[in-house]
Design an enzyme around this catalytic site. Structure first.
Site, PDB file in Angstrom:
ATOM      1  N   LYS A 162      33.241  -7.632  -4.176  1.00  0.00           N
ATOM      2  CA  LYS A 162      31.843  -7.869  -4.541  1.00  0.00           C
ATOM      3  C   LYS A 162      31.040  -6.571  -4.616  1.00  0.00           C
ATOM      4  O   LYS A 162      30.228  -6.384  -5.526  1.00  0.00           O
ATOM      5  CB  LYS A 162      31.202  -8.846  -3.557  1.00  0.00           C
ATOM      6  CG  LYS A 162      31.824 -10.240  -3.606  1.00  0.00           C
ATOM      7  CD  LYS A 162      31.125 -11.217  -2.698  1.00  0.00           C
ATOM      8  CE  LYS A 162      31.845 -12.558  -2.644  1.00  0.00           C
ATOM      9  NZ  LYS A 162      32.033 -13.193  -3.957  1.00  0.00           N
ATOM     10  N   GLU A 252      32.904 -18.186  -6.426  1.00  0.00           N
ATOM     11  CA  GLU A 252      34.366 -18.314  -6.349  1.00  0.00           C
ATOM     12  C   GLU A 252      34.627 -19.351  -5.270  1.00  0.00           C
ATOM     13  O   GLU A 252      34.508 -19.080  -4.079  1.00  0.00           O
ATOM     14  CB  GLU A 252      34.989 -16.957  -6.008  1.00  0.00           C
ATOM     15  CG  GLU A 252      36.450 -16.843  -6.415  1.00  0.00           C
ATOM     16  CD  GLU A 252      37.397 -17.450  -5.404  1.00  0.00           C
ATOM     17  OE1 GLU A 252      37.820 -18.605  -5.639  1.00  0.00           O
ATOM     18  OE2 GLU A 252      37.701 -16.801  -4.402  1.00  0.00           O
ATOM     19  N   CYS A 286      42.698 -19.373  -1.460  1.00  0.00           N
ATOM     20  CA  CYS A 286      42.006 -20.355  -2.303  1.00  0.00           C
ATOM     21  C   CYS A 286      42.817 -20.737  -3.535  1.00  0.00           C
ATOM     22  O   CYS A 286      42.681 -21.853  -4.045  1.00  0.00           O
ATOM     23  CB  CYS A 286      40.639 -19.824  -2.714  1.00  0.00           C
ATOM     24  SG  CYS A 286      40.681 -18.216  -3.524  1.00  0.00           S
ATOM     25  N   GLU A 464      35.249 -12.500 -11.007  1.00  0.00           N
ATOM     26  CA  GLU A 464      35.327 -11.272 -10.231  1.00  0.00           C
ATOM     27  C   GLU A 464      36.501 -10.456 -10.755  1.00  0.00           C
ATOM     28  O   GLU A 464      37.479 -11.000 -11.250  1.00  0.00           O
ATOM     29  CB  GLU A 464      35.493 -11.580  -8.744  1.00  0.00           C
ATOM     30  CG  GLU A 464      34.259 -12.261  -8.169  1.00  0.00           C
ATOM     31  CD  GLU A 464      34.264 -12.339  -6.661  1.00  0.00           C
ATOM     32  OE1 GLU A 464      33.303 -11.846  -6.059  1.00  0.00           O
ATOM     33  OE2 GLU A 464      35.211 -12.902  -6.094  1.00  0.00           O
TER      34      GLU A 464
END
EC number: 1.2.1.8
Length: 490
Positions: A162, A252, A286, A464
């Site tokens: 990030k 996300e 994830c 991202e």
């Protein structure tokens, strides 16, 4: 007594005491040890961080692109010099095997920062001719102050994913790590300052998402929020960001990703991929391919190969370099995963292995769950519909390509998908039909810095990594120049 000293907030280039007197504990999930007490940011601290970020951002954005690039490259060098130190701390805080944190987490996070450091001078506008006497030029300008809210499974890597594009584009960032795993993000703040990033350009506020996360999301002078976490929380963050000041967002979120094994696949390769897609990082990824679709005619053979590989898992103290399977991130999360396993048993899935907490010896003090494989699963089962975020594989049989594509897409999520096949035509045909933002063919899990990652449907908004993510941290200003006469209708 805690192993480390009291952890403070990081604002304006240094550690400061929170306005809130409350603290929370960082717990080692491998043994329950209290690692540190961490200060909980108050609402006044959010304002203090925004003021510092606004001041620092003006200095940062005024630097030349080459200057910003050099500073970020210095941060990359420091990250790599301290790789082992950071990895050891990440393992203590998350329970992840040191073999992961030392050779993957810090390394790949630094790779992303290096990638964006190299792209800083490439942030350019356009010149658009209108006619002989007029043209338009565009500028890509930083948004200003942006925020990142991280998840607990890859703390420093997410902070780098990030902050790297945000800082590369000339923004300042306020980052809130997960309350469960906050320690390495504070170290990252130190590294940015040591590298020469101006004070206030990267600030860390620790505390709960319910309080600190909400204050950040609602703050009217924060221009963007990038969030990684669960879908339900992501919806709240997105709604708050929009209703407060129409902030830009990157989300996300969760996944329940399909891995499709076709009848021509190398079953040994397919089993290896399924193991990585379910048990790497103790299943706390994830993008995990937790719905493993296998042709009914090959299911028994595939199950045998999975069981053979489960025996190779080396669970234990995550600080041991020989271990490749550590505890879950917290005892609370362990109970959640065990609850899903119980539902799988209740709803008729056939348990092939695992299915309970690991006990005995080192396991008794930690949040360890046995690698668990269910088979004969159906699409309606809770373990097939909902994200578990633990070491739980569900095997589902199928008969035809059309059937498996339909069933693979029958989910609210769309984060990732993968297929295993020797047929290149089929590989591309099926991948193009799958509703997922990140796809792999004959592989699983790699996310290089150059690769945009993000989900379809309720798995996220925006991307991202990759060049496109850099643009998401800028806004375009269009300027028309008129060299000729100007005609007025008045």
């Amino acid at each position: 007594m805690a192993r480390f000293e009291l952890q403070k907030l990081y604002i304006d280039g240094g550690y400061v005491d929170a306005s809130n007197p409350e603290t929370f504990d960082a717990i080692n999930p491998a043994n329950g040890e209290v690692l540190a007490q961490i200060q909980r940011a108050g609402k006044d601290d959010v304002e203090r961080a925004v003021v510092a970020a606004e001041k620092g951002q003006k200095i940062w954005a005024a630097m030349t692109a080459v200057e910003r690039s050099r500073i970020l490259r210095r941060a990359v060098d420091i990250l790599r010099e301290r790789n082992d130190e950071l990895a050891a701390l990440e393992t203590l805080d998350t329970g992840k095997a040191i073999s992961e944190t030392r050779y993957v987490d810090i390394v790949t996070g630094a790779d992303v920062l290096e990638y964006y450091a190299g792209l800083v001078p490439a942030i350019e506008g356009e010149q658009i001719p209108l006619r002989d006497s007029s043209f338009v030029y565009t500028r890509r300008e930083p948004l200003g102050v942006v925020a990142g809210i991280g998840a607990w499974n890859y703390p420093i890597q997410i902070a780098l994913w990030k902050s790297a594009p945000a800082l590369a584009a000339g923004n300042a960032m306020i980052f809130k790590p997960s309350e469960v795993t906050s320690l390495t993000t504070l170290k990252l703040a130190e590294i940015y300052t040591e590298a020469g990033v101006p004070n206030g350009v990267f600030n860390v506020l620790t505390g709960s998402g319910r309080e600190v996360g909400t204050w950040i999301t609602e703050h009217p002078r924060i221009e963007k929020v990038s969030f990684t976490g669960g879908t339900d929380t992501g919806k709240k963050v997105m709604a708050s960001a929009s209703s407060s000041s129409l902030k830009e967002v990157t989300m996300e979120l969760g996944g329940k990703s399909p891995l499709i094994v076709f009848d021509d696949a190398d079953l040994d390769r397919a089993a290896d991929i399924a193991m990585m897609a379910n048990f790497y990082s103790s299943g706390q990824v994830c993008t995990n391919g937790t719905r493993v679709f296998v042709p009914n005619a090959l299911k028994a053979e595939f199950e045998a190969k999975i069981l053979e590989r489960v025996k190779r898992i080396r669970a234990g103290n995550p600080e041991d370099e020989n271990i490749n399977f550590g505890p879950l991130v917290s005892f609370e999360h362990m109970e959640s995963v065990l609850g899903y396993i119980a539902k799988g048993k209740e709803q008729g899935a056939r348990l092939l292995c695992g299915g309970d907490r690991l006990t005995g010896g080192v396991f008794d003090k930690g949040a360890f769950v046995a690698p668990t494989v269910f088979t004969d699963c159906t699409d309606e089962m809770t373990i097939v519909r909902e994200e578990i975020f633990g070491p739980v594989m569900s095997i589902l049989g199928y008969d035809t390509e059309d059937e498996v594509v339909r069933r693979a897409n029958d989910t609210d999520f769309g984060l990732a998908a993968g297929i295993v096949t020797r047929d290149l035509n089929r590989a591309h045909r099926v991948i193009h039909l799958l509703e997922a933002g990140i796809c792999w063919i004959n592989a699983w899990g790699e996310s290089a810095a150059q690769m945009p990652v993000g989900g379809y449907k309720q798995s996220g908004v925006g991307r991202e990594n990759g060049i496109s993510s850099l643009a998401q941290y800028t806004r375009i200003k269009s300027v028309q120049i008129e060299l000729g006469d100007y005609a007025s209708v008045f």
